[in-house]
Design an enzyme around this catalytic site. Structure first.
Site, PDB file in Angstrom:
ATOM      1  CB  VAL A  11      -0.938  -0.012   1.227  1.00 48.69           C
ATOM      2  CG1 VAL A  11      -1.670   1.313   1.359  1.00 48.69           C
ATOM      3  CG2 VAL A  11      -1.928  -1.152   1.119  1.00 48.69           C
ATOM      4  CG  PHE A 157     -11.297   1.643  -1.453  1.00 48.22           C
ATOM      5  CD1 PHE A 157     -11.998   0.944  -0.481  1.00 48.22           C
ATOM      6  CD2 PHE A 157     -11.313   3.021  -1.421  1.00 48.22           C
ATOM      7  CE1 PHE A 157     -12.711   1.618   0.508  1.00 48.22           C
ATOM      8  CE2 PHE A 157     -12.023   3.710  -0.441  1.00 48.22           C
ATOM      9  CZ  PHE A 157     -12.722   3.002   0.531  1.00 48.22           C
ATOM     10  CD  GLU A 160      -1.495  -7.476  -2.072  1.00 51.47           C
ATOM     11  OE1 GLU A 160      -1.021  -8.570  -2.394  1.00 51.47           O
ATOM     12  OE2 GLU A 160      -1.634  -7.106  -0.899  1.00 51.47           O
ATOM     13  N   GLY A 276     -15.161 -20.405  -6.223  1.00 55.10           N
ATOM     14  CA  GLY A 276     -13.932 -21.197  -6.164  1.00 55.10           C
ATOM     15  C   GLY A 276     -13.484 -21.460  -4.746  1.00 55.10           C
ATOM     16  CB  CYS A 283      -7.697  -6.673   2.735  1.00 58.67           C
ATOM     17  SG  CYS A 283      -6.428  -5.396   2.660  1.00 58.67           S
TER      18      CYS A 283
HETATM   19  C1  UDX Z   1      -1.300  -2.494   4.051  1.00 60.42           C
HETATM   20  C2  UDX Z   1      -1.918  -1.696   5.203  1.00 60.42           C
HETATM   21  O1  UDX Z   1      -0.964  -0.941   5.841  1.00 60.42           O
HETATM   22  C3  UDX Z   1      -2.655  -2.619   6.097  1.00 60.42           C
HETATM   23  O2  UDX Z   1      -3.168  -1.973   7.230  1.00 60.42           O
HETATM   24  C4  UDX Z   1      -3.757  -3.129   5.246  1.00 60.42           C
HETATM   25  O3  UDX Z   1      -4.670  -3.849   5.975  1.00 60.42           O
HETATM   26  C5  UDX Z   1      -3.157  -3.987   4.159  1.00 60.42           C
HETATM   27  O4  UDX Z   1      -2.317  -3.237   3.394  1.00 60.42           O
HETATM   28  P1  UDX Z   1       0.867  -3.666   3.420  1.00 60.42           P
HETATM   29  O5  UDX Z   1       1.213  -2.460   2.635  1.00 60.42           O
HETATM   30  O6  UDX Z   1       0.480  -4.874   2.661  1.00 60.42           O
HETATM   31  O7  UDX Z   1      -0.282  -3.297   4.435  1.00 60.42           O
HETATM   32  O8  UDX Z   1       1.974  -3.967   4.538  1.00 60.42           O
HETATM   33  P2  UDX Z   1       3.402  -4.586   4.451  1.00 60.42           P
HETATM   34  O9  UDX Z   1       3.674  -5.121   3.101  1.00 60.42           O
HETATM   35  O10 UDX Z   1       3.552  -5.464   5.631  1.00 60.42           O
HETATM   36  O11 UDX Z   1       4.354  -3.310   4.638  1.00 60.42           O
HETATM   37  C6  UDX Z   1       4.512  -2.517   5.749  1.00 60.42           C
HETATM   38  C7  UDX Z   1       5.895  -1.874   5.699  1.00 60.42           C
HETATM   39  O12 UDX Z   1       6.058  -0.966   6.778  1.00 60.42           O
HETATM   40  C8  UDX Z   1       7.052  -2.848   5.774  1.00 60.42           C
HETATM   41  O13 UDX Z   1       7.923  -2.596   4.716  1.00 60.42           O
HETATM   42  C9  UDX Z   1       7.729  -2.522   7.117  1.00 60.42           C
HETATM   43  O14 UDX Z   1       9.126  -2.717   7.082  1.00 60.42           O
HETATM   44  C10 UDX Z   1       7.371  -1.066   7.278  1.00 60.42           C
HETATM   45  N1  UDX Z   1       7.379  -0.562   8.657  1.00 60.42           N
HETATM   46  C11 UDX Z   1       6.662  -1.171   9.611  1.00 60.42           C
HETATM   47  C12 UDX Z   1       8.089   0.583   8.967  1.00 60.42           C
HETATM   48  O15 UDX Z   1       8.745   1.158   8.129  1.00 60.42           O
HETATM   49  N2  UDX Z   1       8.028   1.080  10.219  1.00 60.42           N
HETATM   50  C13 UDX Z   1       7.373   0.483  11.222  1.00 60.42           C
HETATM   51  O16 UDX Z   1       7.380   0.970  12.354  1.00 60.42           O
HETATM   52  C14 UDX Z   1       6.647  -0.686  10.909  1.00 60.42           C
HETATM   53  C1  UDX Z   2      -8.952  -6.291  -1.539  1.00 56.55           C
HETATM   54  C2  UDX Z   2      -9.992  -5.238  -1.979  1.00 56.55           C
HETATM   55  O1  UDX Z   2     -10.504  -5.576  -3.261  1.00 56.55           O
HETATM   56  C3  UDX Z   2      -9.373  -3.868  -1.997  1.00 56.55           C
HETATM   57  O2  UDX Z   2     -10.350  -2.898  -2.330  1.00 56.55           O
HETATM   58  C4  UDX Z   2      -8.799  -3.591  -0.619  1.00 56.55           C
HETATM   59  O3  UDX Z   2      -8.246  -2.337  -0.533  1.00 56.55           O
HETATM   60  C5  UDX Z   2      -7.792  -4.646  -0.241  1.00 56.55           C
HETATM   61  O4  UDX Z   2      -8.411  -5.915  -0.289  1.00 56.55           O
HETATM   62  P1  UDX Z   2      -6.972  -7.650  -2.663  1.00 56.55           P
HETATM   63  O5  UDX Z   2      -6.989  -8.437  -1.388  1.00 56.55           O
HETATM   64  O6  UDX Z   2      -5.680  -7.146  -3.188  1.00 56.55           O
HETATM   65  O7  UDX Z   2      -7.940  -6.389  -2.522  1.00 56.55           O
HETATM   66  O8  UDX Z   2      -7.576  -8.562  -3.822  1.00 56.55           O
HETATM   67  P2  UDX Z   2      -9.009  -8.866  -4.433  1.00 56.55           P
HETATM   68  O9  UDX Z   2      -8.918  -8.709  -5.895  1.00 56.55           O
HETATM   69  O10 UDX Z   2     -10.076  -8.140  -3.737  1.00 56.55           O
HETATM   70  O11 UDX Z   2      -9.148 -10.441  -4.147  1.00 56.55           O
HETATM   71  C6  UDX Z   2      -9.247 -10.945  -2.831  1.00 56.55           C
HETATM   72  C7  UDX Z   2      -9.442 -12.442  -2.858  1.00 56.55           C
HETATM   73  O12 UDX Z   2     -10.736 -12.785  -3.310  1.00 56.55           O
HETATM   74  C8  UDX Z   2      -8.484 -13.213  -3.766  1.00 56.55           C
HETATM   75  O13 UDX Z   2      -8.025 -14.364  -3.088  1.00 56.55           O
HETATM   76  C9  UDX Z   2      -9.324 -13.593  -4.952  1.00 56.55           C
HETATM   77  O14 UDX Z   2      -8.884 -14.765  -5.563  1.00 56.55           O
HETATM   78  C10 UDX Z   2     -10.679 -13.782  -4.312  1.00 56.55           C
HETATM   79  N1  UDX Z   2     -11.815 -13.561  -5.220  1.00 56.55           N
HETATM   80  C11 UDX Z   2     -12.016 -12.342  -5.786  1.00 56.55           C
HETATM   81  C12 UDX Z   2     -12.720 -14.598  -5.447  1.00 56.55           C
HETATM   82  O15 UDX Z   2     -12.570 -15.717  -4.925  1.00 56.55           O
HETATM   83  N2  UDX Z   2     -13.790 -14.356  -6.263  1.00 56.55           N
HETATM   84  C13 UDX Z   2     -14.018 -13.155  -6.839  1.00 56.55           C
HETATM   85  O16 UDX Z   2     -15.026 -13.014  -7.546  1.00 56.55           O
HETATM   86  C14 UDX Z   2     -13.088 -12.111  -6.599  1.00 56.55           C
END
Ligand code: UDX
Ligand code: UDX
Length: 459
Positions: A11, A157, A160, A276, A283
């Site tokens: 994110v 929103f 990935e 599926g 998330c």
């Molecule tokens: C994001 C959102 O932040 C999370 O709340 C949401 O539910 C899912 O998406 P994501 O970007 O996937 O999470 O997180 P992650 O890939 O774990 O990355 C977080 C990063 O923050 C890591 O690179 C970690 O090293 C860094 N970090 C963490 C800091 O730089 N400082 C800290 O104190 C803690």
């Molecule tokens: C989700 C939300 O879509 C996004 O808005 C939010 O900010 C983060 O969480 P993400 O988890 O990256 O995004 O992927 P998404 O495309 O939503 O898929 C989530 C999971 O649902 C995957 O495992 C996917 O395979 C599954 N999926 C999705 C299904 O099984 N059926 C569907 O019709 C769509």
């Protein structure tokens, strides 16, 4: 505008790079030196389509550092995008968020800084972050020091695999704050996205239907709840079609047709009705758990959201049960799994159905053979006890196997030369965990086609 992004995960990094591309001056702070070194070398630590290209184009506006003091002072907006994983009771673990807020409070000194929560946090956390910021600020500055700030929520929103697209061409932008000045700042930050006035990247042209982007400007608690409400809705939409799929199995209906015929109703919508093995990722599981945990604090239960989680777990178990029904005995069987990432076009393995399914198969005494075109490398590091089951090639997955399960619908797998593999298998059984393969074609080639959701083969 001068912007700082704390946390360069899926994110934070996407947000930082997109804002730099839009012309803002962005500093990304991450405590992980290895990640920062990679990013400084122009390489992304995660697999996300177009991220490297966009980072390259926006390089002149991007700085990567481990030092908050390089990014926070003077920034008009500081995004917090650190991870908030689930604790065993469903509540998110906020320790990283606390650390980040303390460090920001220590270094903040702008005339007015908006600290924006991008991390998914429990409702009410905005106020909590504000109090940590204030405490840390007052501890490290004299009381009259410059540095006014406010907290806002700006839920993301992005999906990935299409994170850049979703950030540049969003369905809406939600900003929430109890401070009107921060809403103005964020409005200015996102102006080019809101009115779509930026030049689209050549590799990701603006889709024709994208016009001005709606802005939902609200109080803090509403913005925080919007994020949960949206994710939980999407999760339950998928669980709903999976539940109908099970019934379709029983009555002999074709769930793909049912989903199409249902989704074409504009009130329902056809997206997120793909049946599926169900949802995974960082998330849906975490946010539905957190929503239920928050409601519980108010002695309120959420049966719909809870049921969506139960159905989702059942889908994973169903994958194993289907094979058990067909093979009768799983002990000693070799089962290939195609796909480890929780969805295609990402290397993210968090809460991936494939990992659960592999473990369930192993618990039943089967041997698994695992493959993923992109996530295998990450898998080796994150799942060391399963790493020995990784295969180098798809051929190896099929070779002498009793069944193969398609778990992640990578385009590479859809285009496989299926005719070539049928002879390699001990018994040519395919379980289509995503309902994306052509049952008639596979049957003609000699496979036994199985599906979790209803899809009769004798069509
Ligand atoms: C994001 C959102 O932040 C999370 O709340 C949401 O539910 C899912 O998406 P994501 O970007 O996937 O999470 O997180 P992650 O890939 O774990 O990355 C977080 C990063 O923050 C890591 O690179 C970690 O090293 C860094 N970090 C963490 C800091 O730089 N400082 C800290 O104190 C803690
Ligand atoms: C989700 C939300 O879509 C996004 O808005 C939010 O900010 C983060 O969480 P993400 O988890 O990256 O995004 O992927 P998404 O495309 O939503 O898929 C989530 C999971 O649902 C995957 O495992 C996917 O395979 C599954 N999926 C999705 C299904 O099984 N059926 C569907 O019709 C769509």
């Amino acid at each position: 505008m001068k912007v700082c992004v704390v946390g360069t995960g899926y994110v934070g990094l996407t947000t930082g790079i997109c804002l730099a591309y839009l012309g803002h001056e962005v500093t990304c702070v991450d405590l992980n030196q290895e990640k920062v070194d990679l990013l400084r070398g122009g390489r992304s630590p995660i697999y996300e389509p177009f991220l490297d290209e966009l980072m390259h184009e926006a390089a002149h506006n991007l700085t990567f550092t481990t030092d908050y003091a390089e990014g926070v002072p003077g920034a008009e907006v500081v995004f917090v995008a650190v991870q908030t994983p689930s604790l065993p009771d469903g509540q998110p673990d906020l320790r990283y968020l606390r650390m980040a807020a303390e460090s920001i409070g220590r270094t903040i000194d702008g005339e007015f800084t908006v600290v924006v929560n991008k991390s998914t946090v429990p409702i009410g956390s905005g106020n909590w972050v504000e109090s940590i910021l204030r405490e840390s600020f007052e501890q490290f500055h004299s009381r009259r020091a410059a540095g006014e700030f406010a907290v806002a929520s700006n839920p993301e929103f992005l999906r990935e695999g299409s994170a850049i697209h979703d950030t540049l061409y969003p369905d809406r932008i939600v900003i929430g704050s109890d401070n009107p000045r921060s809403l103005d700042v964020l409005n200015r930050l996102y102006r080019a996205v809101l009115n779509q006035s930026f030049t689209a990247p050549t590799f990701l042209p603006r889709p024709e239907e994208v016009g001005a982007v709606p802005l939902v400007s609200t109080d803090l608690a509403s913005a925080e709840l919007i994020k949960y409400a949206a994710n939980a809705f999407l999760a339950l939409k998928i669980s709903y079609i999976n539940e109908i799929g099970k019934l379709a199995n029983k009555v002999g209906a074709d769930i793909n047709q049912v989903a199409r015929g249902t989704g074409l109703d504009a009130r329902i919508g056809s997206r997120f009705l793909q049946p599926g093995v169900g949802w995974g990722g960082s998330c849906f599981g975490k946010d539905t758990a957190a929503l239920i945990a928050t409601a519980a604090e108010y002695s309120y239960d959420m049966p719909i959201v809870s049921a969506a989680r139960v159905v989702n777990q059942r889908q994973r178990e169903e994958a194993v049960n289907k094979l058990l029904d067909e093979l009768r005995i799983l002990k000693g069987r070799k089962i290939g799994l195609l796909g480890l990432a929780f969805k295609p076009n990402t290397d993210d393995l968090r809460d991936s159905p494939a990992i659960d399914i592999a473990r369930l198969m192993i618990a039943r005494g089967a041997r698994v053979k695992l493959h993923d075109p992109i996530a295998a490398e990450r898998f080796r590091v994150e799942e060391p006890e399963l790493a020995a089951s990784l295969c180098e090639s798809v051929d190896e997955v099929f070779d002498d196997s009793d069944a193969v399960v398609l778990v992640t619908e990578w385009p590479q797998y859809l285009e496989l030369d299926w005719g070539k593999y049928v002879g390699l298998m001990r018994t040519p059984i395919i379980l289509d965990g995503r309902n994306v393969l052509d049952p008639q074609r596979l049957s003609r080639l000699g496979y036994t086609y199985l599906t979790i959701a209803g899809r009769p083969v004798g069509l």
